[in-house]
Design a protein around this motif. Structure first.
Motif, PDB file in Angstrom:
ATOM      1  N   ASP A  91       0.871  -1.227  -0.039  1.00 41.91           N
ATOM      2  CA  ASP A  91      -0.097   0.070  -0.062  1.00 41.91           C
ATOM      3  C   ASP A  91       0.660   1.379  -0.045  1.00 41.91           C
ATOM      4  O   ASP A  91       0.260   2.250  -0.045  1.00 41.91           O
ATOM      5  CB  ASP A  91      -1.013   0.141   1.297  1.00 41.91           C
ATOM      6  CG  ASP A  91      -2.235  -0.655   0.658  1.00 41.91           C
ATOM      7  OD1 ASP A  91      -3.155  -0.103   0.895  1.00 41.91           O
ATOM      8  OD2 ASP A  91      -2.250  -1.906   0.509  1.00 41.91           O
ATOM      9  N   ASN A  92       2.261   1.170  -0.042  1.00 40.73           N
ATOM     10  CA  ASN A  92       3.199   2.263   0.026  1.00 40.73           C
ATOM     11  C   ASN A  92       2.871   3.055  -1.473  1.00 40.73           C
ATOM     12  O   ASN A  92       2.795   4.140  -1.672  1.00 40.73           O
ATOM     13  CB  ASN A  92       4.622   1.894   0.213  1.00 40.73           C
ATOM     14  CG  ASN A  92       4.800   2.096   1.507  1.00 40.73           C
ATOM     15  OD1 ASN A  92       4.841   3.006   2.313  1.00 40.73           O
ATOM     16  ND2 ASN A  92       5.203   0.725   1.975  1.00 40.73           N
ATOM     17  N   LEU A  93       2.910   2.369  -2.536  1.00 47.12           N
ATOM     18  CA  LEU A  93       2.972   2.592  -3.873  1.00 47.12           C
ATOM     19  C   LEU A  93       1.887   2.218  -4.862  1.00 47.12           C
ATOM     20  O   LEU A  93       1.664   2.526  -5.864  1.00 47.12           O
ATOM     21  CB  LEU A  93       4.094   2.461  -4.527  1.00 47.12           C
ATOM     22  CG  LEU A  93       5.346   3.156  -3.925  1.00 47.12           C
ATOM     23  CD1 LEU A  93       6.669   2.842  -4.637  1.00 47.12           C
ATOM     24  CD2 LEU A  93       5.290   4.770  -4.345  1.00 47.12           C
ATOM     25  N   VAL A  94       0.906   1.283  -4.278  1.00 48.51           N
ATOM     26  CA  VAL A  94      -0.099   0.709  -5.177  1.00 48.51           C
ATOM     27  C   VAL A  94      -1.051   1.954  -5.655  1.00 48.51           C
ATOM     28  O   VAL A  94      -1.676   1.728  -6.602  1.00 48.51           O
ATOM     29  CB  VAL A  94      -0.975  -0.425  -4.137  1.00 48.51           C
ATOM     30  CG1 VAL A  94      -1.897   0.225  -3.150  1.00 48.51           C
ATOM     31  CG2 VAL A  94      -1.748  -1.267  -4.977  1.00 48.51           C
ATOM     32  N   VAL A  95      -1.177   2.972  -4.978  1.00 45.59           N
ATOM     33  CA  VAL A  95      -2.163   3.970  -5.475  1.00 45.59           C
ATOM     34  C   VAL A  95      -1.630   4.848  -6.546  1.00 45.59           C
ATOM     35  O   VAL A  95      -2.410   5.469  -7.577  1.00 45.59           O
ATOM     36  CB  VAL A  95      -2.427   4.739  -4.147  1.00 45.59           C
ATOM     37  CG1 VAL A  95      -3.281   6.061  -4.674  1.00 45.59           C
ATOM     38  CG2 VAL A  95      -2.987   4.171  -3.267  1.00 45.59           C
ATOM     39  N   THR A  96      -0.182   4.751  -6.800  1.00 44.37           N
ATOM     40  CA  THR A  96       0.406   5.810  -7.762  1.00 44.37           C
ATOM     41  C   THR A  96      -0.491   5.723  -9.246  1.00 44.37           C
ATOM     42  O   THR A  96      -0.566   6.565  -9.805  1.00 44.37           O
ATOM     43  CB  THR A  96       1.788   5.838  -7.726  1.00 44.37           C
ATOM     44  OG1 THR A  96       2.245   4.268  -8.289  1.00 44.37           O
ATOM     45  CG2 THR A  96       2.152   5.917  -6.461  1.00 44.37           C
ATOM     46  N   THR A  97      -0.328   4.535  -9.682  1.00 43.44           N
ATOM     47  CA  THR A  97      -0.806   4.300 -11.161  1.00 43.44           C
ATOM     48  C   THR A  97      -2.420   4.279 -11.218  1.00 43.44           C
ATOM     49  O   THR A  97      -2.849   4.290 -12.140  1.00 43.44           O
ATOM     50  CB  THR A  97      -0.523   2.930 -11.611  1.00 43.44           C
ATOM     51  OG1 THR A  97      -0.857   1.876 -10.694  1.00 43.44           O
ATOM     52  CG2 THR A  97       0.977   2.879 -12.012  1.00 43.44           C
TER      53      THR A  97
END
Length: 481
Positions: free
Chosen positions: A31-37
């Motif tokens: 969940d650190n970077l899953v939102v970026t895209t």
């Protein structure tokens, strides 16, 4: 109650502990970077400006970072399995709330609560795993745990992009719910309870550390948007720095501090924590920008961009277990340092070949080097952290190391984002590349500096001590390195 003993043998043994802690760590790290895209789709559905979208990423990172050490302290005091279950419950519930969010503000709030749950859950995964696995096999166990967590961090853009493109952005959060629901009974039945020192909770230290980290990270996140001379940004940065200085001073004088400053007298503990912070700074900032480069400049869909990053993101699954075995045989220091220099070389190479129409074949060597480097880092780094302190202080060490990693990630996005904004922008493909190149050069330099920090770690490794030696200096076992 025994303060550091494990009252009962693990009811499911090392394998169950490895499965449960690895999956839980995967969820928190993902969940650190899953939102970026998924940000463009979230903006289309929920509205909000760039500032709001930034906070869908940073709200999680911020609460995660500032509460990690407190989460570890709670586990040491009240039971690591008990608090692991509490953190997992909060994280799973907040994930469902994020998926059901009717607006951007409620999504940001849910992401912040997710970070609270992750901060309690994540540092306890290593201490629970350490308690369940025999010392002779911990290198391999840490290798597998590190591989899963490393894959989660780096594959966040791929998973988020694929779910967003083929189902909906809500599924990047729904994914956590069945995993969390499945893990809760397994953790209750298969993990043994363990405790730390039993010292009273350090409320003043917690407030100083949390407030200081909040101020620093908030100032760095807001700086690029509001300007570095903005009054609120300056107040946040200066107040955060003052509170952290107070935390360090307090940690040298308090009777039972949350993070005893004496731990940093150990070259092993200080070196691996400096290396971890710098590694995550360079890696997070690079992934954040490169995933946007592949979509915004090269024209790939979110899924296509994630697939093309697999030589980087998939490498931990192949290399990290081997790195764990190597660390058992030759020591973690040379493996970690080699991995960091590989990662730095990969980022430097990418900075040299990035253009508005760079072919995938040209980028591939840099992605492979970065992937190998990241994989070589994760498992031995965990081993070095946990073996640099006494068993009773492993919860503190795990919380401190994870907190510094998260702070490094927040710093990476803020610092490299600022460099990107100062040198380029989103106007055209060329302006994006103009900003990306110096940002990647900075990331490469920072990760190389992390490699230098790793070389400060002594050649020996710390051998576990029991409570009888709690006041003594760490005992070292000399190994080849």
């Amino acid at each position: 109650m025994s303060q550091q003993a494990v009252p009962n043998a693990p009811r499911g043994g090392a394998v169950w502990a490895l499965v449960i802690t690895s999956v839980a760590g995967f969820m928190a790290a993902l969940d650190n970077l899953v939102v970026t895209t998924a940000l463009p789709s979230i903006r289309e559905d929920l509205g909000g400006g760039l500032h709001d979208l930034e906070w869908t990423v940073s709200a999680y990172t911020l609460t995660f970072a500032v509460l990690l050490m407190f989460g570890a302290a709670l586990g040491d005091r009240f039971g690591r399995r008990r608090l692991f279950l509490a953190g997992l419950t909060v994280f799973t519930g907040a994930s469902a709330a994020a998926a059901l969010a009717p607006g951007i503000d409620s999504l940001i709030a849910a992401r912040a609560v997710q970070g609270v749950g992750a901060a309690i859950m994540m540092p306890l995964t290593l201490t629970l795993l350490t308690a369940a696995v025999p010392a002779a096999k911990r290198g391999m166990a840490y290798g597998i745990w590190g591989a899963v967590n490393g894959l989660a961090v780096a594959s966040g853009p791929l998973i988020g992009g694929s779910l967003t493109e083929h189902i909906s952005w809500q599924w990047i959060f729904w994914l956590n719910v069945p995993l969390g629901v499945a893990l809760l009974p397994l953790a209750r039945l298969r993990l043994a309870e363990s405790y730390g020192t039993g010292a009273p909770l350090d409320i003043p230290g917690t407030l100083l550390a949390s407030g200081g980290l909040f101020g620093i990270v908030y100032g760095l996140v807001r700086g690029p948007a509001d300007g570095w001379t903005d009054g609120v940004v300056l107040i946040a940065l200066f107040a955060g720095a003052a509170l952290l200085a107070g935390f360090v001073l307090y940690g040298t004088r308090a009777k039972n501090p949350m993070l005893p400053m004496r731990l940093f007298r150990s070259r092993a503990f200080a070196g691996i924590n400096a290396a971890s912070l710098l590694m995550f700074l360079g890696m997070f900032g690079s992934i954040f920008l490169l995933s946007q480069y592949m979509q915004g400049v090269l024209g790939y869909s979110p899924t296509e961009a994630g697939l093309r990053m697999l030589p980087w993101t998939g490498m931990p699954m192949l290399v990290a277990p081997i790195a764990g075995i190597l660390s058992d045989r030759i020591g973690g220091r040379p493996v970690v340092a080699t991995g960091l220099f590989f990662q730095a070389a990969g980022l430097g190479y990418l900075a040299s070949v990035i253009t508005v129409d760079a072919s995938y074949a040209v980028q591939l060597p840099g992605l492979i080097m970065s992937g190998i480097g990241m994989a070589l880092f994760f498992a031995p780094a965990s081993n070095l952290v946990m073996s640099s302190v006494r068993r009773s202080e492993q919860g503190i060490a795990s919380g401190a190391n994870n907190a510094l990693r998260e702070v490094g990630g927040a710093l990476g996005i803020a610092i490299m984002g600022s460099i990107f904004s100062a040198q380029g922008g989103y106007e055209t493909g060329q302006t994006f590349v103009d900003g990306l190149r110096p940002a990647l050069v900075t990331g490469a330099a920072v990760v190389a500096l992390a490699g230098v920090a790793a070389l400060v770690i002594p050649r020996g490794r710390v051998v576990e001590e029991d409570s009888a030696t709690a006041g003594a200096a760490p005992v070292r076992e000399t190994i080849a390195a």
